[in-house]
Design an enzyme around this catalytic site. Structure first.
Site, PDB file in Angstrom:
ATOM      1  N   HIS A  31      62.977   7.944  25.852  1.00 50.52           N
ATOM      2  CA  HIS A  31      62.621   6.700  25.703  1.00 50.52           C
ATOM      3  C   HIS A  31      61.180   5.810  26.119  1.00 50.52           C
ATOM      4  O   HIS A  31      61.164   6.131  26.995  1.00 50.52           O
ATOM      5  CB  HIS A  31      63.671   5.523  25.978  1.00 50.52           C
ATOM      6  CG  HIS A  31      63.812   3.688  25.469  1.00 50.52           C
ATOM      7  ND1 HIS A  31      63.810   3.715  24.556  1.00 50.52           N
ATOM      8  CD2 HIS A  31      63.941   3.421  26.465  1.00 50.52           C
ATOM      9  CE1 HIS A  31      63.759   2.076  24.022  1.00 50.52           C
ATOM     10  NE2 HIS A  31      63.892   1.938  25.717  1.00 50.52           N
ATOM     11  N   HIS A  43      59.621  -2.584  25.753  1.00 55.46           N
ATOM     12  CA  HIS A  43      60.325  -1.259  25.198  1.00 55.46           C
ATOM     13  C   HIS A  43      61.286  -2.603  24.214  1.00 55.46           C
ATOM     14  O   HIS A  43      61.877  -3.281  24.333  1.00 55.46           O
ATOM     15  CB  HIS A  43      61.226  -0.854  25.719  1.00 55.46           C
ATOM     16  CG  HIS A  43      62.478  -1.530  26.894  1.00 55.46           C
ATOM     17  ND1 HIS A  43      63.287  -0.703  26.637  1.00 55.46           N
ATOM     18  CD2 HIS A  43      62.515  -2.384  27.730  1.00 55.46           C
ATOM     19  CE1 HIS A  43      64.459  -1.247  26.704  1.00 55.46           C
ATOM     20  NE2 HIS A  43      63.782  -2.454  27.995  1.00 55.46           N
ATOM     21  N   CYS A 169      60.726   3.503  19.030  1.00 55.22           N
ATOM     22  CA  CYS A 169      60.074   2.559  20.436  1.00 55.22           C
ATOM     23  C   CYS A 169      58.646   3.424  20.755  1.00 55.22           C
ATOM     24  O   CYS A 169      57.538   3.283  21.695  1.00 55.22           O
ATOM     25  CB  CYS A 169      61.197   2.753  21.617  1.00 55.22           C
ATOM     26  SG  CYS A 169      61.253   4.948  22.177  1.00 55.22           S
TER      27      CYS A 169
END
Length: 279
Positions: A31, A43, A169
């Site tokens: 991530h 994010h 992401c």
């Protein structure tokens, strides 16, 4: 200290504008986000009802590895950061104007994982030596002030629909760092993780060159060479089908796409491209 063997860094080494990541799901997926200083990270996550999945088991692994935008689940530091930067979330709404772009404290972003730094402007030799995708790129980063500006601008305005192959992401973090978007409609986005997967599949399953050798060693060399070449040509720093898109124009395009969502195919809605001059 970032090197060929590991991109792991300490918190004291972070600077505003850094692109950071942490591995999820037993190192199957990472991530990504933009560190803006003061132990805070911006994010891109899957906003409830806005993600575009693959319809396969990958959705269970990858979509579940990034946090959702539920404000009620935030810790005190996350809640304070969101009160400051995303006041529309104070009443527990699930995204507001920012959609899936959220701000979290560093601890919640890492979710118990280690901290890694995504590196930019690496040499071709260094890039190929990093066998795992999604850790570095040949592209140059813009100035930290511009990177943070993009991240905070998108925090309250959104980055389009979350899509595993087109708009995830890592794509968000790379755009914040470079301002680059992929122009071609039918291609994988900027994500190094996804280009590594496609390169590996192509190398193993689609290469006619595998018939040129009968030895195991020769096959390994051919397959490895094709994998490396596939990763290299798909990197955002090498591709020719990219545009430098100002964040203000990107947001306007995302807004128009959202308004026209019923008549726009999912693949188009998930690719936040605007009309601009080629970089």
């Amino acid at each position: 200290m970032v090197g060929v063997l590991s991109n792991k860094v300490g918190r004291d080494e972070l600077k505003p504008g850094d692109h950071i990541y942490s591995w999820r799901s037993a190192y199957l997926y990472s991530h990504h986000g933009i560190y803006i200083g003061d132990e805070k990270v911006v994010h891109f996550t899957r906003a409830a009802g806005q993600e575009i999945g693959t319809g396969t088991v990958l959705d269970l692994i990858l979509l579940s590895s990034s946090p959702t935008t539920h404000a009620a689940d935030a810790c005190d530091r996350c809640a304070a950061a969101r009160d400051q930067h995303q006041p529309e979330l104070r009443n527990g709404s699930d995204g507001g104007a920012g959609g899936g772009v959220i701000i979290s404290c560093l601890d919640c972003f890492l979710d118990g994982g280690n901290l890694y730094l995504f590196t930019y402007n690496v040499s071709p030799a260094f890039f190929l030596a990093k066998a795992r995708g999604g850790t570095c790129t040949l592209a140059r980063s813009d100035l930290p002030e511009l990177v943070v500006h993009r991240a905070l601008f998108l925090l309250t305005r959104g980055f389009g629909a979350y899509c595993l192959f087109k708009n995830n992401c890592e794509d968000f973090a790379i755009y914040c760092k470079t301002g680059l978007l992929v122009e071609t409609a039918f291609s994988v986005g900027r994500s190094g993780q996804l280009t590594s997967i496609t390169a590996a599949i192509s190398a193993v399953a689609s290469s006619p060159l595998r018939f040129l050798t009968t030895s195991a060693g020769g096959l390994a060399i051919v397959t490895t060479s094709m994998y490396c070449m596939g990763r290299y040509v798909a990197d955002i720093g090498v591709r020719r089908d990219v545009l430098k898109v100002p964040v203000e124009r990107l947001v306007e395009h995302v807004r128009i796409s959202a308004e026209e969502a019923p008549s726009v195919p999912a693949s188009a809605a998930a690719s936040p491209l605007g009309t601009t001059e080629r970089s």
